[in-house]
Scaffold this active site. Structure first.
Site, mmCIF file in Angstrom:
data_model
loop_
_atom_site.group_PDB
_atom_site.id
_atom_site.type_symbol
_atom_site.label_atom_id
_atom_site.label_comp_id
_atom_site.label_asym_id
_atom_site.label_seq_id
_atom_site.Cartn_x
_atom_site.Cartn_y
_atom_site.Cartn_z
ATOM 1 N N ILE A 86 -10.525 -8.690 1.377
ATOM 2 C CA ILE A 86 -11.896 -9.042 0.852
ATOM 3 C C ILE A 86 -11.824 -10.005 -0.416
ATOM 4 O O ILE A 86 -12.671 -11.064 -0.412
ATOM 5 C CB ILE A 86 -12.598 -7.621 0.240
ATOM 6 C CG1 ILE A 86 -11.834 -7.064 -0.952
ATOM 7 C CG2 ILE A 86 -12.839 -6.690 1.206
ATOM 8 C CD1 ILE A 86 -12.734 -5.978 -1.694
ATOM 9 N N CYS A 140 -6.962 -0.794 9.252
ATOM 10 C CA CYS A 140 -6.649 -1.829 7.982
ATOM 11 C C CYS A 140 -6.126 -0.699 6.718
ATOM 12 O O CYS A 140 -5.351 0.094 7.070
ATOM 13 C CB CYS A 140 -7.836 -2.794 7.758
ATOM 14 S SG CYS A 140 -9.246 -2.060 7.381
ATOM 15 N N ASP A 152 -8.667 0.957 4.460
ATOM 16 C CA ASP A 152 -9.667 2.152 4.475
ATOM 17 C C ASP A 152 -10.318 2.207 5.981
ATOM 18 O O ASP A 152 -10.926 3.298 6.189
ATOM 19 C CB ASP A 152 -10.861 1.819 3.512
ATOM 20 C CG ASP A 152 -10.180 1.769 2.169
ATOM 21 O OD1 ASP A 152 -9.404 2.834 1.789
ATOM 22 O OD2 ASP A 152 -10.318 0.835 1.353
ATOM 23 N N GLY A 153 -10.339 1.228 6.787
ATOM 24 C CA GLY A 153 -10.921 1.437 8.012
ATOM 25 C C GLY A 153 -12.387 1.038 8.281
ATOM 26 O O GLY A 153 -13.040 1.368 9.314
ATOM 27 N N TRP A 154 -12.921 0.546 7.052
ATOM 28 C CA TRP A 154 -14.461 -0.249 7.472
ATOM 29 C C TRP A 154 -14.795 -1.443 7.431
ATOM 30 O O TRP A 154 -15.949 -1.854 7.398
ATOM 31 C CB TRP A 154 -15.269 1.014 6.415
ATOM 32 C CG TRP A 154 -14.811 0.966 5.039
ATOM 33 C CD1 TRP A 154 -14.592 -0.373 4.098
ATOM 34 C CD2 TRP A 154 -14.665 2.030 4.057
ATOM 35 N NE1 TRP A 154 -14.224 0.074 2.993
ATOM 36 C CE2 TRP A 154 -14.121 1.466 2.832
ATOM 37 C CE3 TRP A 154 -14.953 3.480 4.238
ATOM 38 C CZ2 TRP A 154 -13.976 2.310 1.645
ATOM 39 C CZ3 TRP A 154 -14.365 4.263 3.228
ATOM 40 C CH2 TRP A 154 -14.229 3.609 1.926
ATOM 41 N N ASN A 160 0.566 -1.184 -0.169
ATOM 42 C CA ASN A 160 -0.148 0.049 0.145
ATOM 43 C C ASN A 160 0.996 1.278 -0.025
ATOM 44 O O ASN A 160 0.189 2.298 -0.189
ATOM 45 C CB ASN A 160 -0.907 0.131 1.156
ATOM 46 C CG ASN A 160 -2.167 -0.534 0.854
ATOM 47 O OD1 ASN A 160 -3.075 0.047 0.317
ATOM 48 N ND2 ASN A 160 -2.492 -1.917 1.087
#
Length: 306
Positions: A88, A147, A149-151, A62
């Site tokens: 994901i 993580c 994006d955090g969602w 990233n």
């Protein structure tokens, strides 16, 4: 964003990854913010414990797109660790393999096929990390989770750690609040992840919330008397997620749900839960007002949820 404050004043805070990038950019404001977060904890807090939900390789990758993770040189007051929870795409492929296994010839090697799907491995990594967060909070440590994006993974870890720590979140109302504050209000992209909006990018579909609910089930089936509800409530929530009968899980964020007035045009899943509360209530439930679930998340008691 502050997600939880324990009785000993230790807190769980959530964010997305820092914008460090390949050049290891620094941000004085971010450093000051994390320093203040550390200082706001109990007196015995020796450091701010930062847990990156991703595998190390993903966090390093990233950096190429401007993200990354916290370095000790820039944040000398932190204790940093990776949780090694897959993204994901791995989760989606894993559940597809479980689905294919279920609909296959049952003469096949079931146990070997389930192991090859790595579904329980993904569940275990999440629960082990959530239990670690719970341990840190119990010991008066300040915790920051993120993580990319955090969602997604961040929501899973924060919610599960609170369920492990706090008996209120093992009640029917408590589970609803966890889902509302950790997923719905924090911007978990339900439409994108479930595919309820067919115009969304199909490559971004993933059963992240489904995985969270299964983690709750694994805790419930190991400690059934610690939960006010049964797995009938968990099944109802997953049915509501996919059948689009309720507006609760439509859209990707609060702004979209308000603009499309889902609350006026569709019923709430929680209305049905409270109307049919008796059918979801666990007769084995015992009020354990001071108890933390004694789990390390290791997976020794996992059960296939069919």
């Amino acid at each position: 964003i502050l997600s939880y404050r324990h009785g000993n004043s230790a807190t769980i805070t959530r964010c997305s990854q820092p914008g460090i990038g390949m050049k290891k950019r620094t941000c004085i404001e971010d450093q000051d913010l994390l320093l203040s977060l550390w200082g706001a904890g109990p007196e015995n807090t020796d450091a701010l414990y930062v847990l990156d939900a991703r595998p190390r390789t993903a966090a390093v990758a990233n950096k190429a797109v401007g993200g990354g993770y916290e370095h000790k040189q820039q944040y000398p007051f932190i204790e940093f660790s990776f949780c090694d929870i897959q993204n994901i795409h791995h989760v989606r492929d894993s559940l597809h393999e479980v689905r294919d296994l279920i609909y296959s010839d049952f003469d096949c090697k079931w146990v070997e096929g389930l192991a090859a799907s790595h579904w329980f491995s993904h569940i275990r990594r999440i629960l082990v990390s959530a239990a670690k967060i719970a341990d840190l909070i119990e010991n008066g440590k300040q915790v920051l989770i993120h993580c990319s994006d955090g969602w997604d993974r961040t929501a899973q870890l924060s919610g599960l750690a609170q369920i492990i720590l706090d008996p209120y979140y093992r009640t029917i109302e408590g589970l609803i609040i966890i889902i509302e504050k950790e997923f719905l209000h924090f911007g978990h992209q339900f439409a994108l992840r479930t595919g309820t909006d067919n115009d969304k990018d199909t490559s971004q579909r993933s059963p992240i919330f489904h995985q969270f609910i299964e983690c709750v089930f694994q805790l419930y089936q190991q400690f059934p008397s610690w939960f006010e509800y049964t797995d009938d409530l968990l099944i109802f929530i997953l049915d509501s997620l996919y059948n689009s009968k309720y507006g609760t899980f439509l859209g990707d964020n609060e702004k979209e749900r308000k603009e499309k007035a889902f609350d006026r045009h569709t019923p709430s899943a929680w209305t049905t839960v409270f109307e049919e509360r008796d059918s979801f209530t666990n007769p084995l439930f015992k009020d354990r007002s001071l108890d933390r679930i004694p789990t390390d998340g290791s997976g020794k008691g996992f059960q296939f949820w069919n």
